[in-house]
Write a protein that holds these residues in place. Structure first.
Motif: not given
Length: 400
Positions: A329-342, A392-400
């Motif tokens: 029952n917390l505020s989740p956050v969406i983490v989007v990580i863009q992998i461009i190149s190596g 890459l997309v992650f839904c993080v329920q407890v970001p803390e």
């Protein structure tokens, strides 16, 4: 202090093998310079009444306790001005206990916390801000209780400490395989009683270590300045069986976890599993590289690397937080990580190909519901400069 995670070290006196390696004074300097705020001193009787620091029942070399305290005095606040905790295991006779107490008092001088540094409120610990440039001693001691006058203390009945070198059942076979027979005979001995002297007990002000029996006993009997130690195996058992109660316990009392017995390849346990229930001092071997220390560095890079990170509100108030629940029952956050190149990836040179099949894997560590792994598409024979342009997309329920 109970509201903070505290960067903590175990077996600080090691730079290498914990069974036959060299105890090294540089272990303390290194840990302090990395922002560590809780160091371990394993103190044993030494010749000529000079106590030593080393790993008991092993073939490791020894360091004089006096030298360790002098080095700590020199480097204690080089990286961080916030309080430093010395977690002492005392396996010494009364004469050498008094020697250690004298070194602590005379060498640390005004850095060592005393009764005048007690909080205005005699029912709670001072904050790290109030204890800047102070050193606290964590150990078992004679029992203490508050007087009617706020901020004052009086000593009551003497308490008998227990020396206990813990070997977990699953670790015993390892000990037999790597420790010489003459040493093994000592390692399997039963615990013995070590009575603490009043002189030593008097330097333990805020962080008295007490035996943990169960959560109910702690609620009914444990005092705010008393703390508990948990081996990784016992702590993990409590996490699995009573995670919510563990969180509540840690909202009231300081706790420290440590690796018990002998771990393979000197590895560290994963610290986030105990941070998830609010454990304050999750002790790691700072000289062992790998995932655990990567997580530890990530955790404590906040606040300028001072070694103290504020725990989230749901772990400090009258908490109902359940880290094992799949729904929070917390505020989740969406983490989007863009992998461009190596760039400048190493080239695989074999008889069949001279390039590589490249991908990037991202791992998330947190509560079980948030722990996840994702990876980009695999670029076949992509050379030294692969381009993914993946998200890459992650839904993080407890970001803390």
């Amino acid at each position: 202090m109970v509201n903070y995670f505290i960067a903590s070290s175990q077996d600080t006196f090691f730079m290498s093998n914990q069974l036959i390696g060299q105890s090294d004074i540089n272990g303390y300097i290194s840990a302090l310079r990395k922002g560590c705020r809780c160091l371990e001193l394993d103190c044993w009787d030494g010749p000529e009444d000079e106590p030593r620091v080393y790993h008991g029942f092993t073939l490791t070399s020894t360091i004089l306790v006096k030298e360790v305290i002098e080095v700590i005095n020199m480097h204690a606040f080089e990286t961080s001005e916030y309080p430093l905790i010395l977690s002492l295991e005392i396996n010494c006779n009364p004469v050498q206990q008094r020697t250690i107490a004298n070194y602590l008092v005379n060498i640390l001088d005004d850095k060592l916390i005393d009764m005048t540094n007690a909080a205005d409120d005699p029912t709670q610990l001072s904050s790290p801000e109030e204890l800047k440039h102070k050193i606290l001693i964590r150990c078992k001691k004679v029992q203490m209780r508050t007087c009617i006058i706020p901020g004052k203390w009086q000593l009551v009945d003497r308490e008998v400490g227990e020396y206990r070198r813990e070997f977990e059942p699953e670790a015993k076979s390892e000990v037999r395989s790597v420790v010489p027979a003459g040493i093994r005979a000592f390692a399997m001995k039963k615990k013995k009683k070590v009575e603490l002297t009043m002189e030593f007990s008097n330097v333990v002000i805020y962080t008295k270590s007490v035996e943990f029996k169960d959560f109910k006993h702690s609620r009914d009997h444990q005092l705010f300045y008393e703390s508990n130690s948990f081996s990784e195996h016992r702590a993990m058992k409590l996490v699995k069986q009573s995670a919510c109660e563990f969180v509540v316990h840690n909202s009231k009392f300081l706790s420290r976890t440590y690796s018990a017995g002998v771990r393979k390849n000197l590895s560290n346990y994963k610290p986030h599993e105990f941070w998830n229930v609010g454990c304050h001092m999750v002790a790691l071997n700072y000289e062992v590289p790998g995932l655990s220390m990567d997580l530890n560095r990530g955790k404590f890079q906040d606040n300028g690397g001072c070694g103290y990170v504020l725990r989230p509100d749901f772990m400090t108030n009258d908490t109902k937080f359940d880290p094992l629940s799949s729904k929070q029952n917390l505020s989740p956050v969406i983490v989007v990580i863009q992998i461009i190149s190596g760039q400048h990836l190493p080239v695989c040179r074999t008889h069949s190909k001279t390039s590589i099949d490249a991908c990037v894997r991202v791992e998330m560590y947190g509560i079980p519901a948030d722990s996840a792994v994702q990876q980009t598409k695999v670029l076949l024979s992509s050379g030294c400069y692969p381009k993914w342009n993946d998200c890459l997309v992650f839904c993080v329920q407890v970001p803390e």
